[in-house]
Scaffold this motif. Structure first.
Motif, short mmCIF file in Angstrom:
data_model
loop_
_atom_site.label_atom_id
_atom_site.label_comp_id
_atom_site.label_asym_id
_atom_site.label_seq_id
_atom_site.Cartn_x
_atom_site.Cartn_y
_atom_site.Cartn_z
N ARG A 146 55.93 3.75 33.53
CA ARG A 146 55.13 4.96 33.44
C ARG A 146 54.52 5.05 32.05
O ARG A 146 55.23 5.08 31.05
CB ARG A 146 56.05 6.14 33.68
CG ARG A 146 55.40 7.47 33.48
CD ARG A 146 56.41 8.56 33.58
NE ARG A 146 56.88 8.75 34.94
CZ ARG A 146 58.03 9.35 35.23
NH1 ARG A 146 58.81 9.75 34.27
NH2 ARG A 146 58.41 9.52 36.47
N SER A 151 60.10 9.52 20.68
CA SER A 151 59.12 10.58 20.93
C SER A 151 59.80 11.85 21.40
O SER A 151 59.13 12.80 21.80
CB SER A 151 58.09 10.10 21.95
OG SER A 151 58.73 9.78 23.15
N ARG A 210 61.95 12.38 23.96
CA ARG A 210 62.22 12.64 25.37
C ARG A 210 63.63 12.21 25.72
O ARG A 210 64.12 11.22 25.21
CB ARG A 210 61.24 11.88 26.24
CG ARG A 210 59.82 12.20 25.88
CD ARG A 210 58.90 11.59 26.89
NE ARG A 210 57.57 11.42 26.33
CZ ARG A 210 56.64 10.72 26.93
NH1 ARG A 210 56.91 10.10 28.07
NH2 ARG A 210 55.45 10.61 26.40
N LYS A 252 69.19 8.87 37.07
CA LYS A 252 70.12 9.74 37.80
C LYS A 252 71.12 8.93 38.61
O LYS A 252 71.70 9.43 39.58
CB LYS A 252 69.34 10.66 38.74
CG LYS A 252 68.79 11.88 38.05
CD LYS A 252 68.36 12.90 39.09
CE LYS A 252 67.65 14.08 38.47
NZ LYS A 252 66.99 14.90 39.51
N LEU A 294 48.10 13.90 25.79
CA LEU A 294 48.39 13.60 24.39
C LEU A 294 47.15 13.17 23.62
O LEU A 294 47.09 13.29 22.40
CB LEU A 294 49.46 12.50 24.31
CG LEU A 294 50.78 12.88 24.97
CD1 LEU A 294 51.70 11.69 25.05
CD2 LEU A 294 51.44 14.01 24.20
N LEU A 344 51.93 16.06 32.84
CA LEU A 344 52.85 15.31 31.98
C LEU A 344 54.26 15.91 32.07
O LEU A 344 55.26 15.19 32.17
CB LEU A 344 52.36 15.34 30.53
CG LEU A 344 53.15 14.47 29.55
CD1 LEU A 344 53.00 13.02 29.91
CD2 LEU A 344 52.69 14.71 28.13
N THR A 380 56.00 14.84 35.22
CA THR A 380 56.51 13.48 35.34
C THR A 380 57.51 13.12 34.26
O THR A 380 58.48 12.45 34.53
CB THR A 380 55.36 12.46 35.28
OG1 THR A 380 54.58 12.74 34.13
CG2 THR A 380 54.48 12.54 36.50
N ASP A 381 57.29 13.56 33.04
CA ASP A 381 58.10 13.00 31.94
C ASP A 381 59.06 13.99 31.31
O ASP A 381 59.91 13.59 30.55
CB ASP A 381 57.18 12.48 30.83
CG ASP A 381 56.59 11.15 31.19
OD1 ASP A 381 56.56 10.87 32.40
OD2 ASP A 381 56.17 10.42 30.30
N TYR A 382 58.90 15.26 31.57
CA TYR A 382 59.69 16.22 30.81
C TYR A 382 60.48 17.12 31.73
O TYR A 382 60.21 17.22 32.92
CB TYR A 382 58.78 17.09 29.93
CG TYR A 382 58.27 16.36 28.73
CD1 TYR A 382 59.00 16.37 27.55
CD2 TYR A 382 57.08 15.67 28.77
CE1 TYR A 382 58.54 15.70 26.44
CE2 TYR A 382 56.61 14.99 27.66
CZ TYR A 382 57.35 15.02 26.49
OH TYR A 382 56.89 14.35 25.39
N LEU A 441 58.15 18.82 20.35
CA LEU A 441 58.54 18.09 21.56
C LEU A 441 58.41 16.59 21.38
O LEU A 441 59.27 15.83 21.77
CB LEU A 441 57.68 18.52 22.75
CG LEU A 441 58.03 19.87 23.38
CD1 LEU A 441 57.05 20.18 24.49
CD2 LEU A 441 59.44 19.85 23.92
N THR A 442 57.28 16.18 20.80
CA THR A 442 57.06 14.73 20.71
C THR A 442 57.72 14.12 19.49
O THR A 442 58.15 12.99 19.53
CB THR A 442 55.56 14.38 20.67
OG1 THR A 442 54.93 15.33 19.86
CG2 THR A 442 54.95 14.38 22.04
N GLY A 490 67.23 18.63 42.97
CA GLY A 490 66.53 17.51 43.60
C GLY A 490 65.05 17.47 43.26
O GLY A 490 64.66 17.80 42.14
#
Lengths: 431, 449
Positions: free
Chosen positions: A135, A414, A416, A423, B12, B66, B69-71, B133-134, B214
């Motif tokens: 990703r 970064s 995250r 999971k 970003l 974003l 998907t990533d956070y 955050l980043t 879930g």
């Protein structure tokens, strides 16, 4: 004369840098930082995880589960299914092309209900190696790097994480973790490490002088940019030097192995790779990956798989015996993985196509109970019928066997949050 | 179809555009002489404002993708709220601007100034929360050291209160609803949310995943808060409604069952076995003792069994000094269960002093200088279940001594000099012990070159 000297210097320096560059990708450090994290694991119910080391065998291209570990003799395929043979464990049958492993089924845990979501080689391999789908910009670490960062290596001079065969670029390297956790890449097991010997005409004293000079030149740089990443590079130097002067290098030399042992593993690259893996594990390397490609059998599946299967049968049988006899199997987890399975249907070229919905993998040793089959596919081998195992579950199981903290959240640079198997939930019942 | 989620990372990149445009707007507002250049101002702003608004909206949309998907949705809550308020404020400011151009009036001018100022503040807050955050919360530490001390003080306070509450929960009684609640889940839900099927990407049989939730990204169980727990929300939906659990024709949970689940979550939502599970803590003293061994060049770590026992590997050291190792090992005697002493030529005391480590369960002596006589000294190791003697000078009589160890279950003898017949006899006599390996006599002869 003067000119000659310069040339020589140039060459040996280049060689040296060349090696160091490799080392940058590979040589780990003794685990001096961070507390050991093994104690965070819940105690298992039945057996207990034992693994100190992993030999991770990767069959690139997508192994046909139907013609190897999950044969379907009853299915009426238009091309004829492979025959099955009994194993030394009642009730477990394997493909006729795995006669050696059939005699060692008491050591194998066969997972027949693997399922993936990625149907292309690149993304499938990435998923298998990292537990995350590819990703955007982020690179996820492989299990070897996680192991190095969380528990450290055993041996102070040899690298802790080694990759044999395949390519240095394959996913499952250090990802967003520090560079020093990346695997050291050995392209050809026969040749061992390249450029590792000090040049014949450079004496120890000269070597020492040169190193001091290099250090002097680096000094101001290090003072100016004193970050963890950069010192991590500097440490590589020290590691590389230690390795150059270490006796452990013998571990990379297959010729030290008696002839009859080499014979058992056979003459193939893959066989030599696995023999090297055993030697390295014996010398304290904790994570060794051996790659074998060619399993992408879109054409003439049966004939190709027959050849490939006989090869892994010989090599894996030799590896299992060797580890078992030496008393290493119990503390070494052998993993046999691939990115996906192959379709039950036969295509126009008498081949089988990619099939992520269902496939098989193997776990051997490391505290895993041998002689068991986990999960099952339907009568065609196309779908998982019971106990689906996702790729994160599978990787979590490897981590669990090593006693790594599966739930620990690690921040990428970064910022995250990640865990080592996303999971995934380990299959504790395998132990 | 265009899938926003694939392009979330564009957030970003794109975010720099509205910031740039906004700076332009401010520059014109502050720097341009309105008297002289009214027309230029109108044209420039007429372009800059809508463009800035448009790119801002796009940035927000990509930001949502974003986050998806990533956070973690909660982690970005501040950033999201600041970002949204910024867009609303800027939008209103833009409207006021056109209002004033359509019919010049002071109300519009004033409102425009107010909204633009507020949107500027919101933009700064958005930018900063995004940067945290980043780049992590330490983003400003180097530039503004006083912030760091401040935050450390706050963190210390937090951790102090946390450890207080941890102490409390340790002494708290186990959740009385756990057994009953788990029985209900087991009977009605786990069939679809377990190992075999993970409908909706949700597993209830694993505590960690039951809490995480879930595919909806909503938390499944929030300890203490049944109304925020998706598990309760879904189970309480009336039958037939979309998303009601269990779905379809199945009978919904009875009000009594729902009440049990609620009380269970209110009381903390612990799973069976969890309340009593004492987290194996890393004993700092042991960690120090392990570090001392590492300094000698040994590898030392906790075993993977999670019971605080340790393993030590001396097999990779270069000619180790046993006396030194022994002094460092001694304090660990009660925890040392796994010792790898392979590949070494040990001083004679080594074998005699192994009796000081009575907890040993696994002992590696392969490739070492161990002799038959040394093995007799191991008799004190009552728990030793694994012994590796591969490639040593041990003979049949040594094997017999080893096999007298009471707890032995695995003995490795690969490459020692014993006849195959003798080995087979020993195997027959000791069927409880796995005697693994080939004797050197069974090796095929090397052909001479």
């Amino acid at each position: 004369m003067d000119d000659d000297l310069k040339k020589l210097d140039d060459l040996s320096r280049r060689k040296f840098l060349n090696y160091t560059a490799r080392a940058l990708l590979g040589v780990g450090l003794a685990s001096t930082t961070g507390a050991p994290l093994w104690a965070n694991v819940m105690s298992p119910t039945k057996g207990r995880p034992n693994a100190r080391n992993v030999i991770y065998i990767y069959l690139a291209g997508g192994m046909s589960h139907l013609d190897t570990f999950d044969p379907k003799p009853q299915a009426d395929s238009q091309y004829g299914p492979v025959n099955v043979i009994p194993t030394n464990v009642a009730g477990i049958q394997l493909s006729e092309w795995l006669p050696g492993l059939a005699q060692r089924a008491n050591h194998l845990a066969i997972i027949r209900s693997m399922t993936s979501t990625q149907g292309a080689h690149e993304s499938g391999t990435y998923f298998m190696r990292t537990s995350y789908a590819p990703r955007g910009t982020i690179q996820h670490p492989g299990l070897g790097a996680w192991l190095m960062s969380m528990s450290g290596k055993t041996n102070t001079t040899l690298p802790g994480n080694v990759r044999i065969g395949g390519s240095a670029q394959l996913p499952g390297r250090e990802g967003f973790l520090e560079k020093r956790y990346a695997p050291l890449f050995v392209g050809n097991p026969d040749k061992g490490l390249n450029h590792i010997k000090q040049h014949g005409r450079v004496s120890d004293e000269e070597m020492q002088e040169r190193l001091e000079l290099a250090q002097l030149m680096d000094l101001s740089f290090h003072q100016k940019y004193n970050s963890k990443q950069i010192t991590s590079y500097g440490d590589m130097y020290d590691e590389a030097i230690k390795l150059m002067t270490s006796q452990d290098l013998d571990a990379f030399n297959l010729r030290k192995e008696p002839g009859h042992v080499r014979e058992r593993y056979g003459n193939s690259q893959f066989g030599k790779g696995c023999l090297l893996a055993r030697r390295l594990v014996e010398s304290g390397v904790r994570y060794v990956e051996v790659n074998r490609g060619g399993w992408d059998t879109h054409n003439d599946n049966h004939r190709q798989v027959e050849v490939l299967a006989y090869e892994i049968d010989q090599v894996l049988s030799a590896l299992v015996d060797d580890l078992y006899w030496r008393g290493l199997l119990d503390e070494t987890l052998v993993v046999v993985a691939t990115e996906f399975g192959r379709s039950p249907g036969i295509n126009r070229n008498q081949g089988r196509d990619h099939h992520p919905a269902a496939f098989s993998t193997l776990l051997i040793g490391g505290g895993v109970q041998g002689g068991q089959v986990f999960g099952a596919t339907d009568e065609r081998g196309g779908e998982v019928a019971e106990k689906a195992v996702t790729i994160p579950d599978f990787n979590a199981t490897i981590a669990y066997s090593l006693g790594l903290p599966i739930e620990q959240v690690v921040m990428s640079p970064s910022g995250r949050p990640f865990t080592l198997a996303d999971k995934g939930e380990p299959l504790r019942m395998l132990f | 179809m265009f899938d926003w989620n694939t392009y979330g990372a564009l957030h970003l990149v794109l975010l720099h555009v509205p910031i740039g445009l906004f700076v332009g707007i401010l520059a014109l507002e502050v720097g341009l002489n309105r008297e002289k250049h009214q027309e230029t101002y109108d044209t420039a702003m007429g372009v800059l404002l809508p463009l800035c608004l448009l790119t801002s909206i796009l940035t927000v949309r990509f930001g949502y993708a974003l986050a998806e998907t990533d956070y973690n949705w909660e982690d970005v809550a501040d950033h999201r709220q600041f970002g949204l308020s910024y867009v609303y404020l800027l939008g209103t400011a833009t409207l006021c601007f056109w209002w004033n151009r359509w019919r010049e009036n002071n109300a519009a001018k004033g409102l425009y100034a107010v909204f633009l100022s507020f949107s500027f503040i919101a933009l700064i807050l958005t930018g900063h929360s995004g940067a945290t955050l980043t780049h992590g919360p330490a983003v400003l530490d180097d530039a503004l050291p006083f912030l760091k001390d401040n935050r450390r003080a706050i963190e210390e306070q937090n951790s102090a209160t946390q450890s207080d509450s941890a102490k409390q929960s340790n002494t708290a009684p186990a959740n009385p609803f756990t057994t009953e609640a788990y029985a209900i889940l087991d009977a009605h839900c786990i069939e679809c949310h377990g190992l075999n099927k993970r409908k909706g990407g949700y597993r209830i049989d694993v505590p960690r995943l039951a809490r995480a939730g879930g595919d909806s990204h909503k938390p499944g169980i929030v300890p203490g808060k049944p109304d925020e727990s998706e598990l309760i929300i879904r189970a309480e939906l009336p039958k037939g409604e979309e998303g009601a659990m269990p779905p379809g024709k199945r009978a919904p949970l009875t009000p009594e069952q729902l009440a049990v689940l609620r009380s269970w979550i209110e009381a903390g939502g612990q799973f069976p076995g969890e309340a009593t599970k004492t987290e194996a803590k890393l004993d700092p003293k042991t960690v120090k003792q392990l570090d001392a061994l590492r300094d000698l060049g040994a590898a030392a770590d906790f075993t993977p069994w999670g019971d605080g026992t340790v393993l030590v590997n001396l097999s990779q050291m270069e000619s180790p000094d046993w006396k030194l190792c022994h002094t460092k090992l001694k304090p660990l005697a009660g925890k040392l269960v796994w010792l790898n002493a392979a590949n070494q030529k040990w001083q004679p005391e080594f074998y005699a002093q192994l009796k000081n480590f009575p907890q040993l369960q696994r002992l590696h002596l392969e490739n070492s200088n161990v002799t038959d006589a040394d093995l007799a000294k191991l008799a004190m190791l009552k728990d030793l279940s694994y012994l590796n003697l591969s490639s040593t000078k041990i003979t049949e009589s040594g094997l017999k001594t080893a096999l007298a160890l009471p707890a032995l279950t695995e003995l490795y003898v690969h490459g020692i000099d014993v006849t195959p017949k003798a080995l087979n006899e020993l195997r027959a006599q000791h069927d409880a012990v796995d005697i693994a390996g080939l004797s050197v006599k069974e090796f095929p002869k090397e052909e001479k070159k």
